[in-house]
Scaffold this active site. Sequence first.
Site, mmCIF file in Angstrom:
data_model
loop_
_atom_site.group_PDB
_atom_site.id
_atom_site.type_symbol
_atom_site.label_atom_id
_atom_site.label_comp_id
_atom_site.label_asym_id
_atom_site.label_seq_id
_atom_site.Cartn_x
_atom_site.Cartn_y
_atom_site.Cartn_z
ATOM 1 N N SER A 63 -5.159 -3.235 -2.400
ATOM 2 C CA SER A 63 -4.427 -2.776 -3.435
ATOM 3 C C SER A 63 -3.020 -2.663 -3.042
ATOM 4 C CB SER A 63 -4.875 -1.136 -3.790
ATOM 5 O OG SER A 63 -4.224 -0.445 -3.131
ATOM 6 N N ASP A 64 -2.037 -2.937 -4.235
ATOM 7 C CA ASP A 64 -0.527 -2.574 -3.945
ATOM 8 C C ASP A 64 -0.321 -1.014 -3.653
ATOM 9 O OD1 ASP A 64 1.924 -2.768 -3.004
ATOM 10 O OD2 ASP A 64 2.485 -3.976 -5.016
ATOM 11 N N HIS A 65 0.558 -0.665 -3.310
ATOM 12 C CA HIS A 65 0.911 0.803 -2.690
ATOM 13 C C HIS A 65 0.473 1.818 -3.984
ATOM 14 C CE1 HIS A 65 3.401 3.897 -1.029
ATOM 15 N NE2 HIS A 65 3.393 3.011 -0.054
ATOM 16 N N GLY A 66 -0.464 2.668 -3.719
ATOM 17 C CA GLY A 66 -0.690 3.590 -4.624
ATOM 18 C C GLY A 66 -1.349 3.011 -6.004
ATOM 19 N N ALA A 67 -1.570 1.912 -6.015
ATOM 20 C CA ALA A 67 -2.072 1.273 -7.338
ATOM 21 C C ALA A 67 -3.217 1.902 -7.837
ATOM 22 C CB ALA A 67 -2.254 -0.210 -7.245
#
Length: 754
Positions: free
Chosen positions: A275-279
């Site tokens: 996942s991307d950051h905090g997605a």
Amino acid sequence: MLACQPVIAETLFGHHPLTAQARDAFVNDLIKKMTLDEKIGQLRLISVGPDNPKQAIREMIKKGQVGAIFNTVTRPDIREMQDQVMQLSRLKIPLFFAYDVIHGQRTVFPITLGLASSWDLDAVSTVGRISAYEAADDGLNMTWAPMVDITRDPRWGRVSEGFGEDTYLTSQMGRAMVLAMQGRSPAERYNVMTSVKHFAAYGAVEGGRDYNSVDMSLQRLFQDYLPGYKAALDAGSGGVMVALNSLNGVPATADSWLLKDVLRSSWGFKGITISDHGAIKELMQHGVASDPRDAVRIAITSGVNMSMSDEYYSNYLPGLVKSGAVSEMEIDDAVRHVLNVKYEMGLFNDPDSHLGPKGSDPINTNAESRLHRPQARDVARKSLVLLKNRLETLPLKKSGTIAVIGPLADSKRDIMGSWSAAGVAGQSITVLQGIRNAVGDKAVVRFQKGANVTDNNGIQAFLNLYEHAVSVDPRPAEKMIDDALAIAEKSDVIVAVVGESQGMAHEASSRSDITLPPSQRRLLDALKTTGKPLVMVLMNGRPLALVKEDEQADAILETWFSGTEGGNAIADVLFGDYNPSGKLPMSFPRSVGQIPIYYNHLQTGRPYDFQHPNKYTSHYYDAANGPLYPFGYGLSYTRFTLSEVRLSSKNLARNGSINASVTVTNSGKRDGATVIQLYLHDQTASVSRPVKELKGFKRIFLKAGESQTVTFPIAINALKFWNAHMQYVAEPGKFDVMIGLDSARTKNSVFTLL
Ligand code: BGC
């Protein structure tokens, strides 16, 4: 240059051959030994910081609650955590270590958009090899690169991180980057695994506003936006980072069609999705998850294997499995991908494979000897694009008095660009320094800042939010201009270094206005009044709207953010020690109102013809049609001429191939390189097709007076497109072949696909 030092492997689990069969057997066996908590731990990717201090991470490692670490970039720090795994955890499953190595690690190369301007796959390989070498030498196993998001909107700050607007150029470059960084295997001492991003179509966020949504037809998605990712995966990229945006209403992090059907089933991807950051958390903001538990259920079942930088998987997956909402098989599947990539990184043979023996760590992480300056200078020179050169203003003479003016002329931080990894600003060469290095005592060089990058307090504060990136000169703007005029008037030539601060072309740095900031425009207006030759050196991370500057300047050199050796490279071009050869990977609009503007737009029913203007055609009545500088454009200090296009046959059989050739002559007085570009156009098809599409390019070097024939083979694959029924087809009929030095001026011919 990049000789691999022998590594004495301290074998953990024994020697495991790097074959899929051996890997599968090993990983299956390991999964059987793991508790549910240990499995979930493997899906967690975190960085050390205020939320996760070292001591807390040590406890997590002990309990098997973490699978990988990012943002830790030195061998001692990495070794400490890997040692904790070996000493404290039950199963001793090594961590992998990742970082945003986007355009260099210690040595900073031009930003990716600049690298794309080289149109040089060897340059991409050099950047990839050295970045991987330096990253692996710091103990890293993975990079969050390459970014292959196609974008046609320069308002988006992240255009700086990609290869521009074109699918073919991006695909070629993304592929070259993956091959260079991963080498034969990411397990080798000086290779790293890549993680192509951001899947998918992040570059098409509406209005160029970061994190906004994307809505597009499947035809456009498959034709223009997906091939870049596919090319990187076909080259073997072991990772995929999932995009933050939604695509046709579905956030990528919740898109099982994208992550399972397309990526895994259709493309056969075997690596890891991250996942991307905090997605995962953001699925609630997107409005597709009602609470954290729901967000986790959706992400894991949609195919997001690893969660970056949130605790959601760890907190909610155990309960979700217990309740039956997520099956343990689903968890096993995600864990398998994580363990597979760790196996492929060689971590089960030697968890310290990228650390080398203890005691071998560099004494000074930032030592000069760890940099690759000659390669950085060479690539940077290739990335510079000469946009204008009236009456051969350039190259400059190394004599007389040169006034170097502008807020970016002596900025060590800005020239490195955003995402400059572990690069140290103090080690970069500014334009001022580069010019001084080039002229020595042969010319007088005077410097004045002339203006702040911006006088807008709000924007200054924005740029300095997370680091002290921009120093604001306290002098009043008028005083700064006067001081600049004082040296300009006494000089033979003005070199004005203007543009954007690196933070203006970054993640979360979208602009609604892409002109130069007013402080710099006022400076240029003042400099223009001196009547001195005005050379504009642009530093920026996106196409800018430069109609006025194009009128004011005698010469314009686009330098992007050119990295550690940028100043020397720019001076090489300014003084003619290197003949510029870069070509734009994105169209430069005349104004923000023209966006989106890209060369390979579809045909319309009412095309505008500037020779026969007609009101009821597709254009703006208040502006010229077309870009200020077209895609593929860039000048040289010499002149290249092209012959007419020669075709080996006027007919192409469906299983055959024809050659399109031109003879290129360097008819000027200097040796130089240029890029010959091949475009194709399907005249009539079942759907409207782009007016032209890049299908080949070749960078050639010719001595003055020399000629060379450049030949492009054309076969059916270059003619295929996704039709209205989402079939990938090439339809019989006539095709235009266009070959040129840019996308606007080409020599044309026609052939028929039988
Ligand atoms: C960016 C990614 C990057 C990640 C880790 C995110 O904010 O969107 O491109 O790789 O942070 O630094």
